[in-house]
Design a protein around this motif. Structure first.
Motif, PDB file in Angstrom:
ATOM      1  N   GLY A 413      44.535  35.451  43.940  1.00  0.00           N
ATOM      2  CA  GLY A 413      43.267  34.532  43.833  1.00  0.00           C
ATOM      3  C   GLY A 413      44.347  33.449  43.085  1.00  0.00           C
ATOM      4  O   GLY A 413      43.305  32.397  42.630  1.00  0.00           O
ATOM      5  N   LEU A 414      44.900  33.282  42.653  1.00  0.00           N
ATOM      6  CA  LEU A 414      46.066  32.215  42.272  1.00  0.00           C
ATOM      7  C   LEU A 414      45.697  30.715  43.109  1.00  0.00           C
ATOM      8  O   LEU A 414      45.557  30.747  44.642  1.00  0.00           O
ATOM      9  CB  LEU A 414      47.819  32.529  42.613  1.00  0.00           C
ATOM     10  N   PRO A 415      45.046  29.803  42.182  1.00  0.00           N
ATOM     11  CA  PRO A 415      44.538  28.623  42.784  1.00  0.00           C
ATOM     12  C   PRO A 415      45.862  28.121  43.560  1.00  0.00           C
ATOM     13  O   PRO A 415      46.767  27.711  42.963  1.00  0.00           O
ATOM     14  CB  PRO A 415      44.021  27.343  41.696  1.00  0.00           C
ATOM     15  N   PHE A 420      42.254  32.113  46.774  1.00  0.00           N
ATOM     16  CA  PHE A 420      41.498  31.129  45.762  1.00  0.00           C
ATOM     17  C   PHE A 420      40.337  30.883  46.188  1.00  0.00           C
ATOM     18  O   PHE A 420      38.954  31.845  45.285  1.00  0.00           O
ATOM     19  CB  PHE A 420      42.546  30.084  44.746  1.00  0.00           C
ATOM     20  N   TRP A 421      40.375  30.465  47.341  1.00  0.00           N
ATOM     21  CA  TRP A 421      38.594  29.342  47.750  1.00  0.00           C
ATOM     22  C   TRP A 421      37.718  30.330  47.573  1.00  0.00           C
ATOM     23  O   TRP A 421      35.933  30.169  47.196  1.00  0.00           O
ATOM     24  CB  TRP A 421      39.016  28.619  48.168  1.00  0.00           C
ATOM     25  N   MET A 424      35.727  32.171  44.750  1.00  0.00           N
ATOM     26  CA  MET A 424      35.412  31.269  43.877  1.00  0.00           C
ATOM     27  C   MET A 424      33.879  30.575  44.404  1.00  0.00           C
ATOM     28  O   MET A 424      32.871  30.976  43.539  1.00  0.00           O
ATOM     29  CB  MET A 424      36.099  29.618  43.361  1.00  0.00           C
ATOM     30  N   THR A 453      38.248  39.856  39.659  1.00  0.00           N
ATOM     31  CA  THR A 453      39.158  38.919  39.346  1.00  0.00           C
ATOM     32  C   THR A 453      40.241  39.093  38.642  1.00  0.00           C
ATOM     33  O   THR A 453      41.670  39.192  38.559  1.00  0.00           O
ATOM     34  CB  THR A 453      38.741  37.478  39.369  1.00  0.00           C
ATOM     35  N   GLY A 502      45.180  27.363  51.421  1.00  0.00           N
ATOM     36  CA  GLY A 502      44.908  26.973  49.458  1.00  0.00           C
ATOM     37  C   GLY A 502      44.617  25.429  49.448  1.00  0.00           C
ATOM     38  O   GLY A 502      44.228  25.143  48.657  1.00  0.00           O
TER      39      GLY A 502
END
Length: 525
Positions: A413-415, A420-421, A424, A453, A502
């Motif tokens: 889940g790296l931004p 990630f989205w 989140m 996470t 992303g």
């Protein structure tokens, strides 16, 4: 967007659903003399690439012709009477919820066919392999395109037979037991789901999913809705898979051939969560509201459980299989999808749909990569791969190591990457669930999701350290082949889409949000 007439759009959707079945039948026939190439096996594998490529092209044209200004409206619809006595209809259509899943299915199947052309799986005749691959694609595409409960069930079940044989005939060690466990769990869940679908259809007076969604449960009593959600949800939860109904998944993934694992994780798991969004949420809203906290609780436990199982497999000395580890990671990732759905909010459902696509791209890529590592080393056992100094992919096969590290950080889940989205948004939605739900309980679920996470980051970074890092190649050990051209062709689209989703999430959320808003409002806005 391009202007395409409604009749052409109808044809494109019908072609996308029916063409794989025609292609499967053609794969079993002898190849024409001029198309055999070097061998009949090569001809049938090329046939698989051609058919799946044509279906992907049709899905892309369908996407270009889709009216993106009205994603909540069913488009490219076909509605033909099939079984008049039961009012069962051949009803097809796509909206902003189903279109991304349709394209994802077409893309992953094409990439699997392309990969198999250059690296055929070890096993019986490629004719049967290609035919089963196409039948699997047909069932999956139909699941996302049909708008009749009976057809949905038939399409939902249609994928079981080809996946069973792909695992049992082309899989690795323990394939028959894994395939048997897969079919047993999913069939038992599906029998109960069928009872729920029949209950909804009979009590609601129709099997038409659009009409039932528009009615929004007004024709069903609360007790009928709760019973229906329990029955339907059980079958969907097995396919998702939701903890504790997940135990078939690690065995199936570990034994399946590479393309089988890619399609199982990338596409088949999405059928369960799609069913929750398309059927349970709009058709039985009171039932979902009653059972949503329990679904959220199972989802939150699944997130932590999947991560802890992966940590246990990743530690030195555990003899953990890398494919099995990625399979357990799917339990955690799909837990976020279920948590988003269980919030009953537009934010949560949009997050769930986004996480569905992200998981398909990233985990599909991970299984491709793990398959490549296993082909090169002859094993996916983490302790064997790590050895004394690590498999050292960065030094021995740097491009393969870079791809694996990219997929790992995308999965955690790296931004800026697709993973990630969705997660989140699911956590945000758990912070503020729908009115009437127990907010303190959902705050606990949110905390458990946040813990998940952190654990996900821990086990994936351990995997990268053990497999990618290490000392130089020992003297006398053979060179390790880096990424081949066909592997690059199969994996690059998944990398590109992971980055695109992303950096530009509005592309997907702009499609799903209006459709989700209408879905939760019962067909009215």
């Amino acid at each position: 967007m391009i202007d395409i007439s409604p009749s052409v759009m109808q044809f494109l959707l019908a072609f996308t659903v029916v063409a794989p079945l025609l292609g499967a039948a053609a794969a079993l026939l002898p190849a024409p003399p001029g198309l055999k190439g070097k061998s009949p096996d090569q001809a049938v594998l090329r046939h698989g690439v051609t058919v799946t490529g044509a279906i992907l092209l049709a899905a892309l044209v369908l996407t270009l012709g889709f009216d993106h200004d009205q994603p909540s409206r069913m488009q490219a619809t076909t509605d033909i009477t099939w079984i008049r006595a039961l009012d069962v209809r051949i009803h097809l259509g796509v909206d902003g919820i189903s279109l991304p899943l349709l394209v994802l299915t077409a893309l992953l199947t094409f990439l699997c066919a392309l990969y198999s052309y250059f690296k055929p799986p070890t096993g019986p005749s490629p004719k049967a392999f290609v035919a089963l691959l196409l039948v699997l694609e047909a069932g999956t595409l139909a699941t996302f395109a049909v708008l009749d409960l009976v057809l949905f069930f038939l399409a939902f079940e249609m994928v079981l037979v080809p996946m069973y044989f792909l695992i049992a005939r082309w899989g690795g060690e323990g394939r028959r037991a894994a395939a048997g466990k897969f079919i047993l769990y999913t069939l038992l869940g599906s029998v109960i789901m069928l009872l729920g679908l029949l209950l909804v259809g009979i009590k609601g007076g129709t099997f038409d999913m659009v009409a039932l969604a528009t009615d929004n449960g007004r024709g069903l009593t609360t007790s009928v809705q709760v019973t229906a959600v329990l029955a339907i949800g059980l079958g969907l939860a097995v396919k998702t898979p939701m903890w504790p109904l997940h135990s078939w998944l690690p065995d199936a993934h570990t034994a399946a051939p590479t393309v089988g694992s890619v399609l199982l994780a990338g596409v088949l798991l999405k059928m369960g969560t799609y069913g929750f969004v398309r059927i349970a949420l709009p058709i039985a809203p009171d039932g979902m509201r009653t059972l949503a906290p329990y679904l959220a609780a199972f989802a939150a436990v699944g997130i932590v459980y999947g991560s802890l199982a992966c940590l246990a497999l990743a530690r030195p000395g555990a003899k953990g299989d890398l494919k099995r580890l990625i399979a357990y990671s799917s339990v955690g990732h799909m837990g976020f999808v279920l948590l988003g759905i269980a919030t009953l909010t537009p934010t949560g459902v949009n997050g769930a749909l986004f996480a569905n696509i992200a998981h398909g791209l990233i985990t599909g890529l991970l299984f491709f990569l793990v398959g490549a590592v296993k082909d090169r080393y002859g094993t996916a056992d983490l302790d064997t791969l790590a050895g004394a100094t690590g498999a050292a992919l960065y030094g021995r096969a740097p491009r393969l190591g870079a791809f694996l590290a990219f997929a790992a950080v995308a999965s955690l889940g790296l931004p800026g990457l697709a993973g990630f989205w969705g997660e989140m948004l699911a956590l945000f939605a758990a912070f503020d669930p729908a009115e009437g739900l127990n907010r303190p309980a959902y705050l606990v679920f949110m905390v458990l999701g946040g813990l998940g996470t952190l654990l996900t980051a821990a086990y994936l970074l351990i995997v990268v350290r053990r497999v990618c890092m290490g000392g130089p190649r020992p003297a006398g050990e053979p060179e390790l082949a880096d990424i081949q051209a066909y592997e690059l062709a199969a994996w690059t689209p998944l990398v590109a889409l992971t980055v695109l989703a992303g950096l530009w999430p509005a592309v997907l959320l702009g499609l799903t949000d209006p459709a989700v808003q209408q879905l939760l409002a019962g067909g009215t806005q």
